[in-house]
Motif scaffolding. Structure first.
Motif, mmCIF file in Angstrom:
data_model
loop_
_atom_site.group_PDB
_atom_site.id
_atom_site.type_symbol
_atom_site.label_atom_id
_atom_site.label_comp_id
_atom_site.label_asym_id
_atom_site.label_seq_id
_atom_site.Cartn_x
_atom_site.Cartn_y
_atom_site.Cartn_z
ATOM 1 N N GLN A 140 -1.021 -27.192 0.954
ATOM 2 C CA GLN A 140 -1.794 -26.069 1.500
ATOM 3 C C GLN A 140 -3.225 -26.177 0.976
ATOM 4 O O GLN A 140 -3.594 -25.507 0.005
ATOM 5 C CB GLN A 140 -1.154 -24.741 1.104
ATOM 6 C CG GLN A 140 0.263 -24.553 1.650
ATOM 7 C CD GLN A 140 0.901 -23.266 1.143
ATOM 8 O OE1 GLN A 140 1.100 -23.077 -0.055
ATOM 9 N NE2 GLN A 140 1.232 -22.378 2.059
ATOM 10 N N GLU A 170 -6.027 -25.088 1.810
ATOM 11 C CA GLU A 170 -6.902 -23.920 1.845
ATOM 12 C C GLU A 170 -6.599 -22.917 0.731
ATOM 13 O O GLU A 170 -7.361 -21.965 0.522
ATOM 14 C CB GLU A 170 -6.772 -23.221 3.210
ATOM 15 C CG GLU A 170 -5.461 -22.471 3.441
ATOM 16 C CD GLU A 170 -4.272 -23.373 3.741
ATOM 17 O OE1 GLU A 170 -3.153 -22.853 3.834
ATOM 18 O OE2 GLU A 170 -4.470 -24.604 3.872
ATOM 19 N N VAL A 171 -5.517 -23.107 -0.013
ATOM 20 C CA VAL A 171 -5.113 -22.167 -1.057
ATOM 21 C C VAL A 171 -5.691 -22.604 -2.399
ATOM 22 O O VAL A 171 -5.310 -23.649 -2.939
ATOM 23 C CB VAL A 171 -3.570 -22.065 -1.135
ATOM 24 C CG1 VAL A 171 -3.156 -21.093 -2.243
ATOM 25 C CG2 VAL A 171 -2.999 -21.607 0.204
ATOM 26 N N ASP A 172 -6.589 -21.802 -2.948
ATOM 27 C CA ASP A 172 -7.265 -22.163 -4.198
ATOM 28 C C ASP A 172 -6.431 -21.869 -5.435
ATOM 29 O O ASP A 172 -6.778 -22.314 -6.539
ATOM 30 C CB ASP A 172 -8.600 -21.413 -4.313
ATOM 31 C CG ASP A 172 -9.631 -21.873 -3.289
ATOM 32 O OD1 ASP A 172 -9.380 -22.906 -2.627
ATOM 33 O OD2 ASP A 172 -10.662 -21.196 -3.145
ATOM 34 N N SER A 173 -5.343 -21.126 -5.284
ATOM 35 C CA SER A 173 -4.549 -20.725 -6.449
ATOM 36 C C SER A 173 -3.488 -21.760 -6.818
ATOM 37 O O SER A 173 -2.673 -21.517 -7.709
ATOM 38 C CB SER A 173 -3.864 -19.385 -6.181
ATOM 39 O OG SER A 173 -3.012 -19.469 -5.042
ATOM 40 N N THR A 174 -3.493 -22.911 -6.163
ATOM 41 C CA THR A 174 -2.526 -23.964 -6.459
ATOM 42 C C THR A 174 -3.233 -25.197 -7.002
ATOM 43 O O THR A 174 -4.455 -25.339 -6.893
ATOM 44 C CB THR A 174 -1.723 -24.356 -5.205
ATOM 45 O OG1 THR A 174 -2.634 -24.856 -4.207
ATOM 46 C CG2 THR A 174 -0.968 -23.165 -4.647
#
Length: 421
Positions: free
Chosen positions: A61, A63-67
């Protein structure tokens, strides 16, 4: 004292994991890894190493900055690397880090990526750049064919077909296109190396490139460490026939090509064989008592779940040839799952670095902040590793895990597995 060739390759291998302990924007992870390699790692290993492709940080993913990263890899080049026999060769190292995606849904619903397989030769013959397709059912398994875990094949496909991003070396080019277009007139050596999940991906990648005619077998080497078994018996036999073990005449347990370096107290290389008669040193039966008796009951149950997924493949997984050492055992037998997890975290990482005689490469929190990265918690870091992540999920979700364990223990194949203990 200069590092020997094995120490240099292992250093480059571990360096592919530099940003695994962080979460953040994909571009930040990418830039931090590139800086860490070129400014920290290469000068410390040998300043003749140069980045020629990548690095690539891949997220399921993006676009997910929390990973954090789900895979990271790169290619480095040395113009005159000295090997253990004294010969000197231009050398390319493909360094692969592999981190499983942390499940966002229940552990019992997670695809462990070993419960379906791909016919390796059919896949390569159809074009190794093509998306691997799993065998439809166990009934379609052909005895004697070389099968590889669907998860491993998918990982290799990602490594081969993802273009290097803007700002990276050879930007816009896939790894497969890069290696296909290399000038091989000087007979360069090619080494694929990786730790943990990368220890399954890197030898599979090398075998695929040799089988596809991209690399010559006699100039190709692998240096996997702590890797789980990537495929079944025929796949392992194909690997050995194509890339036979090349032990060094020098002393040192880590000095061997085309063998998986295994700490016998590390549980990750124990996956995914379920037959201790076929592979006494590496099989799932070895996990529960690995740190002594009595066995932590929950550990046995989680191992049953791992065996269940392995058995569903319809193929008996068999480890690649191993090179073994035994690290320092724990000072006391773990009494609960938390203590068990704490112990194998050390056995899976720092003890390999100690055995090979190199420091664990680190990015450092200040540098991480420069690229807007957040260091993961101790619990989050455990999910970076195959097998270890499954134990950590069960620790965090004990009731759901116990329910699934109870149901799985009624499976007939699982009962047969348990009868061997």
């Amino acid at each position: 004292m200069p590092l020997d060739v094995f120490q240099q390759v292992f250093s480059l291998s571990l360096a592919s994991n530099l940003v695994n302990d962080y979460t953040g924007p994909l571009t930040g992870l990418q830039q931090a890894l590139q800086f860490g390699l070129t400014q920290l790692v290469f000068p410390a290993v040998d300043n003749q190493w140069k980045l020629v492709w990548g690095p690539v940080v891949w997220k399921k993913q993006p676009e997910v900055d929390s990973t954090g990263p789900d895979n990271s890899w790169y290619i480095a080049f040395h113009p005159n690397l000295q090997f253990e026999d004294g010969s000197v060769h231009p050398t390319y190292v493909i360094a692969v880090a592999g981190t499983p995606v942390r499940s966002t849904y229940a552990w019992f619903g997670q695809n462990f990526a070993v419960d379906s397989v791909v016919d390796f030769k059919d896949w390569v013959a159809g074009g190794i750049q093509s998306l691997p397709v799993a065998v439809r059912s166990v009934k379609d398994i052909v005895p004697g064919n070389a099968y590889i875990a669907m998860g491993t094949a998918t990982g290799v496909h990602i490594l081969l077909t993802t273009p290097a991003p803007e700002g990276a070396a050879s930007a816009g080019t896939t790894l497969l296109d890069f290696v296909k277009n290399l000038d091989q007139s000087s007979s360069p050596r090619f080494i694929a190396a990786g730790h943990s999940l990368g220890g399954a991906l890197s030898p599979s990648l090398a075998l695929g490139l040799v089988t596809a005619g991209v690399f010559p077998a006699d100039l190709t080497l692998t240096y996997p460490t702590a890797g789980p078994s990537p495929g079944g018996k025929a796949f392992t036999e194909l690997f050995v026939a194509t890339l036979p073990p090349r032990p060094s005449q020098q002393s040192g347990s880590y000095k061997s090509w085309n063998r998986n370096l295994v700490n016998t107290l590390d549980i990750v290389p124990q996956a995914w064989s379920v037959r201790k008669d076929l592979s006494p040193k590496q099989n799932l039966h070895n996990i529960p008592p690995v740190y002594g008796l009595p066995v932590v009951p929950f550990v046995r149950g989680i191992t049953v779940v791992l065996a269940f997924h392995s058995l569903r493949a319809g193929v008996i997984y068999q480890p690649l040839p191993g090179q073994y050492f035994t690290a320092a055992p724990p000072s006391k037998v773990p009494e609960n799952l938390t203590e068990f997890i704490e112990e194998f975290g050390s056995q899976h990482a720092e003890y390999y670095a100690k055995e090979v005689g190199i420091p664990l490469p680190e990015l450092g929190e200040p540098l991480g902040r420069t690229y807007k990265l957040r260091e993961k918690s101790k619990e989050e870091k455990r999910f970076e590793h195959p097998i270890i992540g499954e134990f950590e999920w069960a620790r965090e979700h004990p009731e759901e895990a116990k329910k699934e364990i109870g149901e799985i223990e009624e499976d007939e194949e699982v009962k047969s597995f348990l009868s061997e203990d």
